[in-house]
Design a protein around this motif. Structure first.
Motif, short mmCIF file in Angstrom:
data_model
loop_
_atom_site.label_atom_id
_atom_site.label_comp_id
_atom_site.label_asym_id
_atom_site.label_seq_id
_atom_site.Cartn_x
_atom_site.Cartn_y
_atom_site.Cartn_z
N GLN A 161 0.77 -1.42 -0.06
CA GLN A 161 0.05 0.20 0.04
C GLN A 161 0.82 1.29 -0.12
OE1 GLN A 161 -0.65 2.37 2.63
NE2 GLN A 161 -2.00 3.36 1.14
N ARG A 162 2.09 1.16 0.67
CA ARG A 162 2.90 2.39 0.74
C ARG A 162 3.76 2.69 -0.47
NH1 ARG A 162 4.49 2.14 7.41
NH2 ARG A 162 2.31 2.74 7.96
N VAL A 171 -1.30 -4.20 -5.68
CA VAL A 171 -1.70 -5.65 -5.44
C VAL A 171 -3.15 -5.89 -6.13
CG1 VAL A 171 -2.70 -6.80 -3.48
CG2 VAL A 171 -0.86 -5.75 -3.18
N LEU A 172 -3.13 -7.18 -6.94
CA LEU A 172 -4.17 -7.11 -7.93
C LEU A 172 -5.02 -8.30 -7.10
CD1 LEU A 172 -2.92 -7.31 -11.46
CD2 LEU A 172 -3.79 -5.38 -9.97
N ASP A 173 -4.48 -9.24 -6.28
CA ASP A 173 -5.30 -10.10 -5.56
C ASP A 173 -4.65 -10.72 -4.19
OD1 ASP A 173 -7.72 -11.49 -4.88
OD2 ASP A 173 -7.10 -13.33 -5.89
N PHE A 215 0.31 -12.96 -2.47
CA PHE A 215 0.07 -11.86 -3.06
C PHE A 215 0.25 -11.91 -4.63
CE2 PHE A 215 1.24 -11.38 1.23
CZ PHE A 215 0.12 -10.37 1.71
N GLY A 275 0.70 4.71 -18.81
CA GLY A 275 -0.11 5.35 -17.69
C GLY A 275 -1.46 5.12 -17.52
N PRO A 328 -2.58 2.12 -14.30
CA PRO A 328 -1.81 2.23 -13.10
C PRO A 328 -1.82 1.01 -12.26
CG PRO A 328 -3.66 3.59 -12.85
CD PRO A 328 -3.70 2.93 -14.50
N VAL A 350 -7.74 2.76 -16.97
CA VAL A 350 -8.82 3.85 -16.27
C VAL A 350 -8.88 5.05 -17.44
CG1 VAL A 350 -7.57 3.86 -14.04
CG2 VAL A 350 -6.62 5.26 -15.63
#
Lengths: 263, 263
Positions: B53-54, B61-63, B115, B182, B185, B263
Motif C-alpha cells: 500500500q505504501r 496488489v491485484l489479489d 499476493f 500510464g 496504473p 482507467v
C-alpha cells in the motif's frame, strides 16, 4: 489565478475543523485532497486492509498509520483525533456517539490502526474548474449518499454493501464528468453507475441514507460514484467491537494537492 | 483481428508453464494480465500488504489469497503452486532454490498468504499494438531489471530498494509509451524514470541485476518502469524466515484481459 494551492489554506481549514462548529467539508481548501477515515483495533486491521484491496473503487487506501499513532504522512502536523469536524464512535456495529473530538475514544484502545481513504470531494475542484456545477456545494449542504444493493467482496470477518455518492450532472456534461473523475482512481475515479438509480437498489433520490438531498433539474442525470462511507456500511453489517470514523461528509483535509493523484 | 483475447489462450499458456521447460513469459498469451507472486507466512502478511500500500508503483496488489489457499480470483482454475514456469524459494532472505514446481515448498507452511502483483508485461501488448517494439520480446529474451538506489517506504519489518524494468524506446515514441502505460496504473502505470540511468544508481545498462541485457540502438532512450521484483529486493534486505516467489520474468498468467485495468 495561482498555479498551486496554498498549503496555508489546508492548515487553516484543518484548524477551523478542529475549533469551529462542525460542518461538511465539501468546497473547503479547494485543490487539496480530502479523506475518509476509519480506525479499528489492530486485531481487525488485516481484515480491513484486505477488504479495501478487494474493493478498490469504494475503498482506495491513501495511508495507514502505525498502531496507536494519530499521525499521517498525508498531513504531518495534523492530529487525526481532533482535526476532523465530526467523528462517529461505533460499538458492536452500532453508531454510539457523534463527537467533534475523538481524543477520549482514541484513548480507549491503545492499538488503533487508522486508514485514510480517498474522497470524491477531491475531484470536485477539477469538475468545477471545467464549469460543471457541484450541486451540494452550490446549495451549501452535504453530498447525498446512498446504500446500494451491491455486495462488496468480503474479506475475513468484514462484509457489506457498497455506498455511493450522487451528483446531478447535465446530460451533455456527463461524459466529461466521467473522464475528469476517471483521471484520479485513487479518489474513487470514474462513476460506478450513471442514471437508472433503481438498478442500484435506490428507490428515492430525495431520501439519501447519508448526507442531504439535493435538487435534480430537468435535463440532469444522477451520476453515482463509489463512496468512502462504504466502510461504515461494513461496520454496521459486520459488527466489530469498536471503531472510530469520520461522519459522512465531514472529512479529513490533507496537505496533498489533488493533482497528486492524476494518472 | 478479434476484438477480445481468447481465454483458451491464457489456459493453454498456463498449461505450457506448468508442463514445459521454464521460459520467460513476456509475449505469451498476449492480451492477458500477467502477475508477480510472493507468498509469505501469515505472520508477515500484514507487513507486506502495508508495504505494498505504501509503495503502489512497484507493488500494485491485484489479489490476495486466503491463508493456505493456492487459488486466486484472477484465474479460478489455476493452481498457484504449479502454474508459474519457475519459482524461487527464499530462506532467511537468501535465495535457496529455483524450481518449476512449488508444491513441496508450499506444504512446508500451511498458512501462506499469497499476493499477486501487477506486471509491466501487461502493457506490452498495447505498446506493440501502437507499433512500439518491445526489445526483449523481439530478441526472445527476458526483460532487463535493475536494483535502484531508491528506498521504498518501509512497513513494519519490511524495507528495501525499488527495482525497475527497462525498455529502450525511440526518442520520438517515449511520450507515447509513457501515456499508453500510464493508462494502467494497476500494472505499474507510467514510467518512474526516463533516461539518465545514473540518477537511479544504475551504473551499467548492459549488466542488469535480474533478467537479460538487451540492445539499445542509437536514438533510443532507456525507459524505466517500477517493477514487481521489488518485493524480492525487500526479502533480501529484510530477511523473513520463508517466502516463495516467481523467478523474475517468469510470471503468473491470469484469465483477466489487460483492458480490465485501463482507467
Amino acid at each position: 489565478m495561482t498555479l498551486l494551492p496554498d498549503p496555508a489554506e489546508a492548515r487553516a481549514a484543518r484548524l477551523a475543523c478542529r475549533q469551529g462548529a462542525p460542518r461538511p467539508t465539501a468546497g473547503m481548501a479547494p485543490g487539496f485532497t480530502q479523506c475518509n477515515m476509519i480506525s479499528l483495533p489492530k486485531d481487525w486491521a488485516w481484515d480491513f486492509l484486505l477488504y479495501a484491496q478487494r474493493n478498490p473503487k469504494p475503498c482506495p487506501v491513501l495511508d495507514v498509520t502505525d498502531p496507536g499513532s494519530h499521525r499521517t504522512a498525508l498531513a504531518p502536523k495534523a492530529d487525526l483525533r481532533t482535526d476532523i469536524p465530526l467523528y462517529r464512535i461505533w460499538r458492536d456495529g452500532v453508531l454510539a456517539e457523534e463527537t467533534p473530538d475523538a481524543t477520549a475514544a482514541w484513548a480507549e484502545h491503545p492499538d488503533l490502526v487508522t486508514f485514510l481513504i480517498g474522497c470524491s470531494f477531491t475531484f470536485e475542484t477539477p469538475l468545477q474548474q471545467a464549469g460543471i456545477e457541484v450541486r451540494h456545494i452550490a446549495q451549501g449542504c452535504n453530498v447525498p449518499m446512498f446504500l446500494t444493493d451491491r455486495d462488496c467482496r468480503p474479506a475475513g470477518r468484514l462484509h457489506g454493501k457498497m455506498v455511493v455518492s450522487m451528483r446531478p450532472i447535465p446530460a451533455g456534461r456527463v461524459a466529461e464528468a466521467a473522464m475528469i473523475s476517471g483521471r484520479t482512481p485513487a479518489v474513487h475515479g470514474a462513476p460506478v453507475h450513471i442514471g437508472a438509480p433503481e438498478a442500484l437498489g435506490i428507490a428515492d433520490l430525495s431520501r439519501p441514507d447519508f448526507g442531504d438531498p439535493v435538487q435534480i433539474r430537468p435535463g440532469e442525470v444522477p451520476v453515482f460514484w463509489a463512496c468512502g462511507v462504504t466502510p461504515q456500511a461494513a461496520l454496521m453489517a459486520s459488527k466489530p467491537p469498536f471503531a472510530i470514523t469520520h461522519a459522512p461528509g465531514y472529512m479529513f483535509i490533507t496537505d496533498v494537492p489533488d493533482t497528486h493523484w492524476q494518472v
